[in-house]
Structures are given as C-alpha cells and as structure tokens.
Design a protein around this motif. Structure first.
Motif, PDB file in Angstrom:
ATOM      1  N   GLY A 207      79.476 -53.483  22.973  1.00 35.26           N
ATOM      2  CA  GLY A 207      78.798 -53.354  24.260  1.00 35.26           C
ATOM      3  C   GLY A 207      78.710 -54.633  25.073  1.00 35.26           C
ATOM      4  N   ARG A 208      79.238 -55.726  24.543  1.00 31.59           N
ATOM      5  CA  ARG A 208      79.187 -56.999  25.275  1.00 31.59           C
ATOM      6  C   ARG A 208      80.084 -56.967  26.501  1.00 31.59           C
ATOM      7  NH1 ARG A 208      77.698 -61.915  22.661  1.00 31.59           N
ATOM      8  NH2 ARG A 208      79.255 -62.958  23.936  1.00 31.59           N
ATOM      9  N   ALA A 209      79.652 -57.649  27.542  1.00 28.08           N
ATOM     10  CA  ALA A 209      80.507 -57.856  28.711  1.00 28.08           C
ATOM     11  C   ALA A 209      81.554 -58.908  28.359  1.00 28.08           C
ATOM     12  CB  ALA A 209      79.668 -58.326  29.892  1.00 28.08           C
ATOM     13  N   HIS A 210      82.708 -58.802  28.945  1.00 25.43           N
ATOM     14  CA  HIS A 210      83.770 -59.810  28.793  1.00 25.43           C
ATOM     15  C   HIS A 210      84.231 -59.975  27.345  1.00 25.43           C
ATOM     16  CE1 HIS A 210      82.536 -60.617  32.835  1.00 25.43           C
ATOM     17  NE2 HIS A 210      81.336 -61.020  32.426  1.00 25.43           N
ATOM     18  N   LEU A 211      84.329 -58.880  26.616  1.00 26.86           N
ATOM     19  CA  LEU A 211      84.780 -58.924  25.231  1.00 26.86           C
ATOM     20  C   LEU A 211      86.284 -59.196  25.203  1.00 26.86           C
ATOM     21  CD1 LEU A 211      83.438 -58.475  22.450  1.00 26.86           C
ATOM     22  CD2 LEU A 211      84.239 -56.127  22.558  1.00 26.86           C
ATOM     23  N   PRO A 212      86.733 -60.165  24.412  1.00 26.88           N
ATOM     24  CA  PRO A 212      88.170 -60.454  24.344  1.00 26.88           C
ATOM     25  C   PRO A 212      88.974 -59.240  23.857  1.00 26.88           C
ATOM     26  CG  PRO A 212      86.914 -62.189  23.274  1.00 26.88           C
ATOM     27  CD  PRO A 212      85.950 -61.074  23.569  1.00 26.88           C
ATOM     28  N   ALA A 213      90.191 -59.143  24.326  1.00 24.04           N
ATOM     29  CA  ALA A 213      91.045 -57.991  24.024  1.00 24.04           C
ATOM     30  C   ALA A 213      91.217 -57.773  22.524  1.00 24.04           C
ATOM     31  CB  ALA A 213      92.404 -58.156  24.694  1.00 24.04           C
ATOM     32  N   HIS A 214      91.351 -58.839  21.744  1.00 20.85           N
ATOM     33  CA  HIS A 214      91.569 -58.657  20.307  1.00 20.85           C
ATOM     34  C   HIS A 214      90.361 -57.994  19.645  1.00 20.85           C
ATOM     35  CE1 HIS A 214      89.395 -62.528  20.027  1.00 20.85           C
ATOM     36  NE2 HIS A 214      89.169 -62.214  18.756  1.00 20.85           N
TER      37      HIS A 214
END
Length: 124
Positions: free
Chosen positions: A72-79
């Motif tokens: 649910g975090r904003a700006h979570l890295p693609a991996h």
C-alpha cells in the motif's frame, strides 16, 4: 517525546509514534524488528520515512498484513510491486475477512503456492 511514546506500555501509543514521518531511524529499525507486534510492523511498512532496504525486508515478513502494508505504500519500486503481486496470502486473507470465513491452508495451496499468483500481469 518520540522516544517516550516509542517506549509506552500501550500498543496504540507506540503505533501512533511509528506513524510519525519524522521518527528517528533507530526507532524505525527497532519497531520494524519487533517480532511480537505485527501492527507496529505494518505501520512502519507504510511510513514513508522507512528506508527502502527495510521496506524490502518487510516485504518478506511472515505476516500477510505487513506485506499488504508494504504493497500500500506510495512510490513502491517496480521490483517490489512484481514481488508482492505474486503473493496470494494478503488477497486470500482479505477476501476471507470480508466474507467472515477462516483462512484454510488449502486456500493458499489452491493458488499454487505463496508468491506465484498473478505472474502474467506484466510490468506495472
């Protein structure tokens, strides 16, 4: 003040401290490592001040609710997005909670195994 709240006896008070975006790094580490309080780890997983290396570790937490908070975090890295969409446990747990039924191991086994669901979603 943050240190006083972080050491408080009441879990909701500690959880409030864990949500603070200006929480010192040593308290973030301490809360994230608490093996007895998944609620606290959920809050730290969602706190944008939590360093990426620690978020990556929380994405592997044994508790599905903690992994769900990472998702649910904003700006979570693609991996991490790719890793978490393959994890059926938070989805199954959330669905069972909404339906008011207990999660059974066979429900997760029906998905193939943990971390193999949704493998054909492609890039986020």
């Amino acid at each position: 003040m943050e240190r006083e709240l972080a050491g408080h006896d009441e879990a909701p008070v500690r959880n409030g401290a864990a949500a603070n975006p200006s929480l010192p790094p040593d308290l973030i580490d301490r809360f994230a490592a608490d093996p007895d309080d998944s609620w606290l780890r959920q809050t730290i997983a969602h706190n944008e001040a939590t360093p990426l290396a620690l978020v990556e570790r929380l994405a592997e937490d044994d508790e599905a609710s903690v992994r769900s908070s990472v998702a649910g975090r904003a700006h979570l890295p693609a991996h991490l997005v790719q890793q978490l969409v393959r994890d059926p446990e938070p989805v199954v747990t959330g669905l069972c909670a909404a339906l008011g039924v207990a999660v059974e191991p066979a429900m997760l086994e029906a998905c193939g195994a943990r971390k193999v669901m949704n493998t054909s979603l492609g890039d986020p």
